[in-house]
Write an enzyme that holds these catalytic residues in place. Structure first.
Site, PDB file in Angstrom:
ATOM      1  N   ARG A  64       1.046  -0.988   0.070  1.00 23.32           N
ATOM      2  CA  ARG A  64       0.037  -0.016  -0.137  1.00 23.32           C
ATOM      3  C   ARG A  64       0.660   1.788  -0.382  1.00 23.32           C
ATOM      4  O   ARG A  64       0.458   2.244  -0.561  1.00 23.32           O
ATOM      5  CB  ARG A  64      -1.118  -0.081   0.752  1.00 23.32           C
ATOM      6  N   HIS A  68       0.244   4.640  -2.274  1.00 24.57           N
ATOM      7  CA  HIS A  68      -0.262   5.832  -1.984  1.00 24.57           C
ATOM      8  C   HIS A  68       1.906   6.181  -2.391  1.00 24.57           C
ATOM      9  O   HIS A  68       1.558   8.103  -2.950  1.00 24.57           O
ATOM     10  CB  HIS A  68       0.713   5.263  -1.373  1.00 24.57           C
ATOM     11  N   ASP A  69       2.968   6.025  -2.312  1.00 22.13           N
ATOM     12  CA  ASP A  69       3.637   7.139  -3.303  1.00 22.13           C
ATOM     13  C   ASP A  69       3.780   7.023  -3.886  1.00 22.13           C
ATOM     14  O   ASP A  69       4.465   8.389  -4.545  1.00 22.13           O
ATOM     15  CB  ASP A  69       5.434   6.187  -2.585  1.00 22.13           C
ATOM     16  N   ASN A  96      -3.405   7.993   7.277  1.00 21.61           N
ATOM     17  CA  ASN A  96      -1.954   7.873   7.797  1.00 21.61           C
ATOM     18  C   ASN A  96      -2.477   6.149   8.526  1.00 21.61           C
ATOM     19  O   ASN A  96      -1.672   5.057   9.461  1.00 21.61           O
ATOM     20  CB  ASN A  96      -1.364   8.396   8.183  1.00 21.61           C
ATOM     21  N   HIS A 193      -5.543  -5.667  -2.988  1.00 19.52           N
ATOM     22  CA  HIS A 193      -6.573  -6.161  -1.597  1.00 19.52           C
ATOM     23  C   HIS A 193      -6.998  -7.155  -1.612  1.00 19.52           C
ATOM     24  O   HIS A 193      -7.685  -7.791  -1.019  1.00 19.52           O
ATOM     25  CB  HIS A 193      -7.810  -5.401  -2.042  1.00 19.52           C
TER      26      HIS A 193
END
Ligand code: HEM
Ligand SMILES: *[C@@H]1O[C@H](CO)[C@@H](O)[C@H](O)[C@H]1NC(C)=O
Ligand SMILES: *[C@@H]1O[C@H](CO)[C@@H](O)[C@H](O)[C@H]1NC(C)=O
Ligand SMILES: *[C@@H]1O[C@H](CO)[C@@H](O)[C@H](O)[C@H]1NC(C)=O
Ligand SMILES: *[C@@H]1O[C@H](CO)[C@@H](O)[C@H](O)[C@H]1NC(C)=O
Ligand SMILES: *[C@@H]1O[C@H](CO)[C@@H](O)[C@H](O)[C@H]1NC(C)=O
Length: 325
Positions: A64, A68-69, A96, A193
């Site tokens: 994940r 996000h990065d 977060n 997921h």
């Protein structure tokens, strides 16, 4: 030709086109550190494996983290920077709660610095680690393209650019398209997921007071809705409560797609993929054929890893992943 073969052929074609584009877009290279730091990948793999054996939550968190990065300022390790007195970093932005495995990447970086100082970027270490956690969980393997630089900017409020679990298919397609990712990439990468866990807050709105006409999101399987409501009651006081994203949450497999077809996707954004003709046929083909899913997931991860923007002119190889040089 059978429809199934046609599907495979179509996906193959999409794969070939997408590979072409990504190779042209970014000057990344699977052999990038072969001369300068040949041990880098082995050190990352060992560090990730060791951390995962001490804490089974690590693989999902690293996968994940990479997503996000790459979705914020491109894959530039902006997510690894700590806040400073004058700047609240991405790390401390709103979603977060579960992106907590930064220490693993910091560890791998520290070990690599001892052997080949100032060579290997944190963005590349995260890309390698994301591949490693997939492979070690039973998923596909692929050569990671490297040569990214680390960015110097990280802003908490930019996490608002991430797709929301309440997005519909049109919004999801749009969020991926602005980053050069196709509908196939959206469906394949959502297969991430297959690993991990979600807190109630990310899907609570589907369970209680969903709309003016129905309390529960009607696309949820009835038995599954009852399970989720038990885990996440309307007045939920347990911030740690939640649900695994698929019934085989530590195994990287195509079970996620089978669950989505049964109305057992945890997020509205998962379930939306089965409700829209543009995506449903791809969900069906991945549910039917795990090898196809593995090949397409690997191809889409390479494309995700090629999203660059932040570091084009101003990048560096950080000495420590949590702060700029
Ligand atoms: C398509 C849009 C996506 C949305 C809306 C989305 C949303 C979310 C949300 C809300 C969570 C749960 C956070 C929490 O409550 O703890 C989550 C978890 C997770 N996501 Fe996604 N995600 C998306 C795409 C992806 C992609 C592309 C990947 C990787 C390829 C990914 C990998 C994961 C993993 C592994 C977890 C579990 C993390 C853990 O167990 O700590 N997601 N996602
Ligand atoms: C393995 O991981 C544990 C916990 O994360 C750590 O304490 C230990 O030093 C690690 N060992 C090696 C050889 O990396
Ligand atoms: C998570 O983000 C919130 C702001 O949305 C912040 O107040 C909190 O300190 C962050 N938590 C951690 C563990 O970084
Ligand atoms: C995000 O915060 C920065 C300051 O850190 C500010 O300059 C910028 O306008 C903010 N962006 C948005 C979209 O709120
Ligand atoms: C998706 O959501 C957007 C924003 O809420 C909305 O404008 C649009 O009509 C929705 N599309 C579909 C197909 O539901
Ligand atoms: C349900 O939502 C509506 C507005 O969307 C609100 O007026 C109502 O108070 C809510 N009911 C409960 C039980 O939370």
């Amino acid at each position: 030709m059978e429809p199934h073969h046609l599907t495979v052929l179509l996906l193959l074609l999409m794969f070939m086109i997408s590979t072409q584009i990504s190779i042209n877009n970014a000057a990344l290279d699977a052999a990038y550190y072969d001369q300068t730091c040949p041990q880098a990948e082995k050190i990352v793999a060992e560090t990730v494996f060791n951390a995962s054996s001490h804490d089974p939550k690590v693989p999902a968190r690293i996968l994940r983290m990479f997503f996000h990065d790459c979705f914020i300022r491109g894959c530039d390790a902006s997510i690894l920077l700590d806040s400073t007195p004058s700047n609240k970093a991405e790390k401390d932005g709103p979603p977060n709660v579960s992106v907590r495995a930064f220490y693993v990447i910091d560890d791998a970086k520290a070990k690599i610095e001892q052997i080949c100082p100032h060579i290997v970027s944190c963005a590349d270490i995260l890309a390698i680690a994301a591949r490693d956690v997939v492979t070690m969980s039973g998923g596909p393997n692929w050569p990671v393209h490297k040569g990214r630089k680390d960015g110097r900017i990280s802003k908490a409020n930019e996490t608002a650019q991430l797709p929301s679990p309440q997005f519909n298919t049109t919004q999801l397609i749009q969020s991926f398209a602005v980053r050069g990712l196709t509908i196939k990439d959206l469906v394949a990468l959502s297969g991430g997921h297959t690993l991990g866990f979600s807190h109630c807050s990310s899907f609570q709105a589907r369970l209680h007071n969903f709309s003016s006409t129905t309390n529960v999101d009607p696309t949820i399987n009835t038995d599954f809705a009852n399970i989720l409501k038990r885990v996440c009651p309307q007045h939920n006081h347990n911030a740690n409560a939640g649900q695994f994203l698929d019934s085989t949450a530590s195994q990287f497999d195509n079970n996620y797609y089978k669950q989505v077809l049964m109305g057992k996707g945890v997020f509205g954004s998962d379930q939306a993929l089965a409700s829209d003709g543009r995506t449903r046929w791809i969900v069906e083909s991945f549910a039917r054929d795990e090898d196809l899913f593995f090949r397409e997931f690997a191809a889409s991860m390479v494309k995700l890893g090629n999203i660059v923007s932040g570091w084009d002119n101003n990048g560096e190889v950080r000495l420590r992943c949590s702060s700029v040089n």
